[in-house]
Design an enzyme around this catalytic site. Structure first.
Site, mmCIF file in Angstrom:
data_model
loop_
_atom_site.group_PDB
_atom_site.id
_atom_site.type_symbol
_atom_site.label_atom_id
_atom_site.label_comp_id
_atom_site.label_asym_id
_atom_site.label_seq_id
_atom_site.Cartn_x
_atom_site.Cartn_y
_atom_site.Cartn_z
ATOM 1 N N LYS A 33 0.447 -0.952 -0.228
ATOM 2 C CA LYS A 33 -0.778 -0.148 0.239
ATOM 3 C C LYS A 33 1.150 1.268 0.171
ATOM 4 O O LYS A 33 2.264 1.366 0.473
ATOM 5 C CB LYS A 33 -1.040 0.156 1.351
ATOM 6 C CG LYS A 33 -0.155 0.521 2.525
ATOM 7 C CD LYS A 33 -1.189 -0.187 3.496
ATOM 8 C CE LYS A 33 -0.157 -0.205 4.751
ATOM 9 N NZ LYS A 33 -0.844 -0.746 6.148
ATOM 10 N N ARG A 126 -10.345 -0.247 14.745
ATOM 11 C CA ARG A 126 -10.207 0.867 12.961
ATOM 12 C C ARG A 126 -10.985 0.236 12.255
ATOM 13 O O ARG A 126 -12.320 -0.548 12.296
ATOM 14 C CB ARG A 126 -8.738 0.539 12.663
ATOM 15 C CG ARG A 126 -8.651 1.895 11.779
ATOM 16 C CD ARG A 126 -6.637 1.586 11.540
ATOM 17 N NE ARG A 126 -6.543 0.776 10.933
ATOM 18 C CZ ARG A 126 -5.046 0.082 10.045
ATOM 19 N NH1 ARG A 126 -4.455 1.044 9.669
ATOM 20 N NH2 ARG A 126 -4.785 -0.873 9.798
ATOM 21 N N TYR A 236 17.976 29.566 6.957
ATOM 22 C CA TYR A 236 16.523 29.964 7.488
ATOM 23 C C TYR A 236 16.205 30.332 9.379
ATOM 24 O O TYR A 236 17.024 29.070 9.762
ATOM 25 C CB TYR A 236 15.181 29.733 7.391
ATOM 26 C CG TYR A 236 14.912 29.475 5.909
ATOM 27 C CD1 TYR A 236 15.532 30.777 5.375
ATOM 28 C CD2 TYR A 236 14.662 28.255 5.292
ATOM 29 C CE1 TYR A 236 14.297 30.707 3.841
ATOM 30 C CE2 TYR A 236 14.184 28.925 3.397
ATOM 31 C CZ TYR A 236 14.361 29.649 2.936
ATOM 32 O OH TYR A 236 13.872 29.717 1.562
ATOM 33 N N MET A 284 13.572 22.919 2.051
ATOM 34 C CA MET A 284 12.312 22.743 0.595
ATOM 35 C C MET A 284 12.819 21.492 -0.148
ATOM 36 O O MET A 284 12.873 19.836 -0.241
ATOM 37 C CB MET A 284 11.267 23.495 0.342
ATOM 38 C CG MET A 284 10.278 22.665 -0.417
ATOM 39 S SD MET A 284 9.328 23.571 -1.783
ATOM 40 C CE MET A 284 8.535 24.850 -0.249
HETATM 41 C C1 LIG Z 1 -0.083 -2.010 6.645
HETATM 42 C C2 LIG Z 1 -0.979 -3.198 7.184
HETATM 43 C C3 LIG Z 1 0.365 -4.147 7.489
HETATM 44 C C4 LIG Z 1 1.875 -4.392 7.437
HETATM 45 O O1 LIG Z 1 2.606 -4.274 8.399
HETATM 46 P P1 LIG Z 1 3.670 -4.173 9.337
HETATM 47 O O2 LIG Z 1 3.948 -3.964 10.026
HETATM 48 O O3 LIG Z 1 3.839 -3.328 7.982
HETATM 49 O O4 LIG Z 1 3.943 -5.211 8.441
HETATM 50 C C5 LIG Z 1 -0.432 -5.615 7.553
HETATM 51 N N1 LIG Z 1 -2.456 -5.353 7.851
HETATM 52 C C6 LIG Z 1 -2.856 -3.790 7.848
HETATM 53 C C7 LIG Z 1 -4.525 -4.049 7.865
HETATM 54 C C8 LIG Z 1 -1.938 -3.078 7.531
HETATM 55 O O5 LIG Z 1 -2.880 -2.160 7.831
#
Ligand SMILES: *Cc1c(COP(=O)(O)O)cnc(C)c1O
Length: 350
Positions: A33, A126, A236, A284
């Site tokens: 992701k 969640r 800065y 930046m």
């Molecule tokens: C991001 C995520 C993972 C992976 O977690 P890591 O700590 O990067 O291994 C697994 N399951 C869900 C539901 C996630 O959102």
């Protein structure tokens, strides 16, 4: 050629997958992701597509899944963030597997012929159902997520809650809850592990029992070096003033590239394995470093992340986690896939 490059070591990535597999004895759902944690989903997914121990990829939303299919990825793609009305057509067209965690997701999927996985909330607060949902013949898997994998008591409670839910189902091809840090629990009734961070070579905690190879190396070029007299202010707001005569270098990498401003006057970067301190506020597009007596010149490279410093190290200094630092890496950083550090370039941005 770009002024900042993120090298992705394909062989190290392979090895991390293999080590996670050997430790857990379970195939891997690789979490890619957020553009593969900022590393570049294009590159990472193409590598993982070739790895036998990876049985599926997981993304946050439908768009990310579609992007992977358009790249030619054939493996199963799980969409962790559920499905909203209007997204179901893309799921079918691109053969994506939704993770359902709300009755509205089920409604969006009514009458559609696809596999689904169901998420349960065992203590993350969640996504996920709290109780067993109506059995659906399309369910091929169930999952849950650990909120505090470093806390054993609470994790064991979550695992026990999940075990009870699992027992309500018959055998399923996909049962998973262990993330990178969670793999240490070796949950006996899960079929897969679902990991992101560890694949990329970043340990979720220092005493991690699985050997991980450094996958990522982040370098940027020096665009100026000049001698400044004692008492000269840098950057800065003049938060640093040279103590004596100094050679001050300017690196083509700033907070817009992902180097958090909170690292100003704090972190070290590396020139040929020598630590060089960040001077003054990170800006930046540029960061100043102390190159006194290093012999570094314009056009040379400085390492931000590599053998001597990980994203986790930098994150700790910045008061954050490696996930946040990595996902802030900007588009303008070139990504290069290599087979081992210093080895030939396999795939490059066009
Ligand atoms: C991001 C995520 C993972 C992976 O977690 P890591 O700590 O990067 O291994 C697994 N399951 C869900 C539901 C996630 O959102």
């Amino acid at each position: 050629m770009s002024r900042a490059v993120l090298f992705i070591d394909r062989d190290a990535l392979y090895e991390n997958v293999k080590n996670l597999y050997l430790f857990s004895k379970k195939p891997i759902i690789a979490v890619v992701k957020a553009d593969a944690y900022g590393v570049g989903a294009t590159y990472v997914a193409n590598i993982l597509e070739q790895v036998e121990e990876v049985s599926a990829l997981a993304v946050a939303c439908v768009e990310e899944g579609v992007e992977l299919r358009r790249l030619g990825i054939k493996k199963k793609i799980l969409v962790l963030g559920g499905v909203l009305k209007g997204e179901e057509r893309a799921l079918v067209e691109y053969k994506l597997t939704p993770v359902v965690s709300h009755v509205e997701h089920l409604k969006a999927l009514e009458g559609l012929n696809l596999h689904i996985q169901v998420k349960y909330d065992t203590g993350m607060g969640r996504l996920g159902f709290l109780e067993d949902v109506a059995q659906d013949s399309r369910v091929e898997g169930i999952l849950s997520h650990l909120s505090s994998p470093l806390e054993e008591d609470f994790s064991l409670l979550q695992i026990e809650r999940f075990r009870k839910i699992v027992s309500l189902y018959g055998s399923l091809p996909y049962i998973h809850m262990e993330s990178s840090a969670g793999v240490v629990y070796r949950v006996p009734f899960t079929t897969h592990i679902r990991v992101g961070l560890a694949l990329y070579g970043e340990k979720p905690f220092p005493a991690y029992p699985i050997e991980l190879k450094r996958v990522l190396r982040l370098r940027a070029r020096i665009i100026s070096v000049k001698k400044l007299p004692a008492g000269f202010p840098i950057s800065y707001s003049r938060t640093y003033t040279t103590e004596g005569p100094a050679e001050v270098g300017v690196i083509a990498f700033g907070y817009a590239d992902g180097l958090m401003k909170s690292l100003s006057n704090k972190a070290y970067l590396y020139y040929k394995d020598k630590p060089v301190r960040i001077l003054g506020n990170i800006t930046m597009d540029m960061t100043m470093v102390d190159l006194t007596n290093t012999g570094a010149g314009v056009g040379d490279w400085v390492d931000l992340v590599g053998e001597l410093q990980s994203f986790s190290d930098l994150a700790k200094l910045a008061g954050t986690i490696p996930y946040e630092l990595m996902t802030n890496l900007s588009k303008r950083i070139e990504r290069r896939v290599v087979c081992g550090i210093g080895c030939e370039i396999l795939q490059e941005n066009s």
